[in-house]
Scaffold this motif. Structure first.
Motif, mmCIF file in Angstrom:
data_model
loop_
_atom_site.group_PDB
_atom_site.id
_atom_site.type_symbol
_atom_site.label_atom_id
_atom_site.label_comp_id
_atom_site.label_asym_id
_atom_site.label_seq_id
_atom_site.Cartn_x
_atom_site.Cartn_y
_atom_site.Cartn_z
ATOM 1 N N ILE A 134 34.472 85.579 27.710
ATOM 2 C CA ILE A 134 35.366 85.764 26.556
ATOM 3 C C ILE A 134 36.812 85.509 26.990
ATOM 4 O O ILE A 134 37.594 84.869 26.279
ATOM 5 C CB ILE A 134 35.208 87.185 25.962
ATOM 6 N N ILE A 135 37.164 85.980 28.190
ATOM 7 C CA ILE A 135 38.524 85.776 28.678
ATOM 8 C C ILE A 135 38.761 84.287 28.966
ATOM 9 O O ILE A 135 39.825 83.745 28.680
ATOM 10 C CB ILE A 135 38.773 86.655 29.931
ATOM 11 N N GLN A 136 37.738 83.601 29.476
ATOM 12 C CA GLN A 136 37.850 82.174 29.785
ATOM 13 C C GLN A 136 37.986 81.332 28.530
ATOM 14 O O GLN A 136 38.903 80.530 28.409
ATOM 15 C CB GLN A 136 36.585 81.713 30.543
ATOM 16 N N SER A 137 37.085 81.538 27.578
ATOM 17 C CA SER A 137 37.038 80.604 26.454
ATOM 18 C C SER A 137 37.415 81.225 25.118
ATOM 19 O O SER A 137 37.464 80.516 24.107
ATOM 20 C CB SER A 137 35.640 79.948 26.367
ATOM 21 N N GLY A 138 37.717 82.520 25.103
ATOM 22 C CA GLY A 138 38.113 83.135 23.839
ATOM 23 C C GLY A 138 39.578 82.875 23.520
ATOM 24 O O GLY A 138 40.293 82.228 24.278
ATOM 25 N N LYS A 139 40.023 83.399 22.366
ATOM 26 C CA LYS A 139 41.409 83.226 21.939
ATOM 27 C C LYS A 139 42.205 84.443 22.395
ATOM 28 O O LYS A 139 41.765 85.578 22.230
ATOM 29 C CB LYS A 139 41.422 83.137 20.401
ATOM 30 N N LYS A 140 43.382 84.195 22.971
ATOM 31 C CA LYS A 140 44.225 85.316 23.401
ATOM 32 C C LYS A 140 44.923 85.866 22.160
ATOM 33 O O LYS A 140 45.699 85.156 21.515
ATOM 34 C CB LYS A 140 45.249 84.817 24.409
ATOM 35 N N VAL A 141 44.624 87.107 21.802
ATOM 36 C CA VAL A 141 45.196 87.645 20.566
ATOM 37 C C VAL A 141 46.319 88.640 20.827
ATOM 38 O O VAL A 141 47.040 89.026 19.916
ATOM 39 C CB VAL A 141 44.119 88.310 19.669
ATOM 40 N N TYR A 142 46.477 89.068 22.059
ATOM 41 C CA TYR A 142 47.644 89.902 22.388
ATOM 42 C C TYR A 142 48.053 89.605 23.814
ATOM 43 O O TYR A 142 47.245 89.676 24.729
ATOM 44 C CB TYR A 142 47.331 91.398 22.257
ATOM 45 N N GLU A 143 49.316 89.249 24.001
ATOM 46 C CA GLU A 143 49.782 89.069 25.375
ATOM 47 C C GLU A 143 51.031 89.899 25.619
ATOM 48 O O GLU A 143 51.747 90.263 24.692
ATOM 49 C CB GLU A 143 50.018 87.604 25.712
ATOM 50 N N ARG A 144 51.257 90.205 26.867
ATOM 51 C CA ARG A 144 52.456 90.949 27.255
ATOM 52 C C ARG A 144 53.680 90.187 26.753
ATOM 53 O O ARG A 144 53.804 88.987 26.981
ATOM 54 C CB ARG A 144 52.474 91.074 28.783
ATOM 55 N N PRO A 145 54.594 90.885 26.039
ATOM 56 C CA PRO A 145 55.743 90.173 25.468
ATOM 57 C C PRO A 145 56.492 89.363 26.532
ATOM 58 O O PRO A 145 56.777 89.852 27.620
ATOM 59 C CB PRO A 145 56.600 91.308 24.910
ATOM 60 N N ARG A 146 56.810 88.119 26.181
ATOM 61 C CA ARG A 146 57.416 87.185 27.122
ATOM 62 C C ARG A 146 58.766 87.684 27.635
ATOM 63 O O ARG A 146 59.155 87.411 28.762
ATOM 64 C CB ARG A 146 57.605 85.837 26.400
ATOM 65 N N LEU A 147 59.514 88.390 26.775
ATOM 66 C CA LEU A 147 60.858 88.805 27.176
ATOM 67 C C LEU A 147 60.890 90.115 27.959
ATOM 68 O O LEU A 147 61.960 90.585 28.322
ATOM 69 C CB LEU A 147 61.780 88.911 25.948
ATOM 70 N N LEU A 148 59.733 90.713 28.212
ATOM 71 C CA LEU A 148 59.729 91.862 29.120
ATOM 72 C C LEU A 148 59.794 91.320 30.548
ATOM 73 O O LEU A 148 59.077 90.379 30.891
ATOM 74 C CB LEU A 148 58.447 92.687 28.968
ATOM 75 N N THR A 149 60.640 91.913 31.370
ATOM 76 C CA THR A 149 60.710 91.481 32.763
ATOM 77 C C THR A 149 59.481 92.010 33.508
ATOM 78 O O THR A 149 58.724 92.827 32.980
ATOM 79 C CB THR A 149 61.972 92.016 33.446
#
Ligand SMILES: Cc1ncc(C[n+]2csc(CCOP(=O)(O)OP(=O)(O)O)c2C)c(N)n1
Ligand code: SF4
Ligand code: SF4
Ligand code: SF4
Lengths: 78, 253
Positions: free
Chosen positions: B6-21
């Motif tokens: 699922i991690i390989q071929s699924g859709k990423k629906v939540y990611e760590r916000p880009r602007l967080l260091t």
């Protein structure tokens, strides 16, 4: 019938073991490590019942430390 | 279907916000400050304003906010964030300027700066984290502490005759002609957190449209100061804080 399956990744070293993701999960997927700790001494979260996950992202939204990323997949079933 | 697949071929629906260091925050486990930081980072990213956003950090637990969200920041003296934000927004009118303040910073030592910046209608966003206590200094009573609430300086609970009443400062700010948007939100559940994000987005959009002062109060927790586990702290918030500090828009013009 389509079935949605989810999975999460947890940044174990960033996790502070606050348990809020465990509380927020509607499917009892997550748990804190009962014994193992990370470098900073926290019992980090992990997927205890990975098959339960529906990829709703509830856990990730409430995590104060941005440890969780969520993936979702729709399976076509006969 | 395994988790790996699922991690390989699924859709990423939540990611760590880009602007967080990448920095790990100094906040205690379960602290609401971390949740609000994520939302601020997401909203700035989604609005595409990271190159012209300036945050003003407070004195309080969020004093190091500038280490965690990757925009420009200034660190203000205790309570003075709205005055600094006034200067930045007047000198750089096209910048999007926000303050991030606790209840001790905003509603005690910084009451005058807050009220007058809002009354002047400065084009700024005020993010107000109300955890009903002074977290950083060890859990003393704040102006927002509830009646009966035990703190380091009210060991028998806050009493009105001795300690005065909890102040609903957002309601006061809503009375001022300079504010265009005043709302009270929370981050103790997934649903509440989603609403807080929408409120923050609206506040930042108001600043982009030069509409005046927007205030987003977030009723938050302080597990350490309240001496509760994060889960119990959020339950306590739901049972006690929201009665005095009900959620929803107070003003929206
Ligand atoms: C001029 C001055 N007075 C007092 C202090 C001590 N002090 C530091 S933080 C703080 C209050 C923090 O409470 P709050 O703003 O509610 O933020 P929190 O830590 O709860 O997030 C106080 C009184 C100080 N640093 N400077
Ligand atoms: S994505 Fe939803 S179902 Fe999966 S672990 Fe997180 S909260 Fe539970
Ligand atoms: S919410 Fe985040 S920090 Fe807290 S236990 Fe879960 S993964 Fe760890
Ligand atoms: S003292 Fe309270 S407000 Fe400060 S980081 Fe800890 S839990 Fe958060």
């Amino acid at each position: 019938m389509a079935k949605v399956k989810g999975a999460v990744t947890i940044d174990e070293n960033r996790c502070k073991g606050c348990d809020l993701c465990v509380v927020a999960c509607p499917t009892d997927t997550l748990m804190l490590q009962p014994k193992e700790v990370n470098d900073r001494g926290y019992h980090f979260a992990f997927m205890k019942n990975p098959d339960n996950c529906i990829g709703c992202a509830s856990c990730a939204i409430v995590c104060p430390d941005g440890c969780i990323e969520v993936y979702r997949m729709t399976l076509q079933q006969a | 279907m395994t988790t790996e697949e699922i991690i390989q071929s699924g859709k990423k629906v939540y990611e760590r916000p880009r602007l967080l260091t990448e920095n790990i925050t100094h906040y205690c486990p379960g602290c609401g400050h971390g949740v609000v930081h994520k939302l601020v980072a997401e909203v700035i990213d989604e609005l595409g304003i990271e190159d012209r956003t300036v945050g003003v950090a407070p004195v309080g637990c969020a004093v190091f906010a500038y280490n965690y969200i990757d925009v420009d920041w200034i660190e203000a003296a205790h309570g003075r964030a709205p005055a600094i934000a006034t200067a930045v927004s007047r000198l750089y009118p096209n910048d999007v300027v926000f303050t991030y303040q606790g209840d001790g910073d905003l509603a005690a030592i910084g009451t005058a700066e807050t009220i007058h910046a809002a009354n002047r209608g400065e084009n700024i966003v005020i993010i107000f984290i109300n955890n009903a206590i002074y977290g950083m200094t060890g859990g003393q009573m704040a102006p927002t502490t509830l009646l009966g609430q035990k703190t380091a300086t009210t060991p028998y609970g806050r009493q009105a005759d001795l300690n005065g009443f909890p102040i609903k400062i957002s309601d006061i700010l809503a009375q001022l002609d300079g504010t265009c948007y005043v709302t009270r939100q929370a981050v103790f559940t997934t649903a509440a957190t989603r609403k807080t994000k929408a409120a923050l987005k609206k506040a930042f959009q108001n600043a982009m449209a030069h509409k005046g002062t927007s205030v987003v109060e977030v009723v938050s927790n302080c597990p350490s100061g309240w001496k509760l586990s994060p889960e119990k702290a959020n339950e306590w918030l739901n049972e006690h804080m929201l009665e005095k500090y009900p959620l929803g828009d107070i003003k929206n013009v």
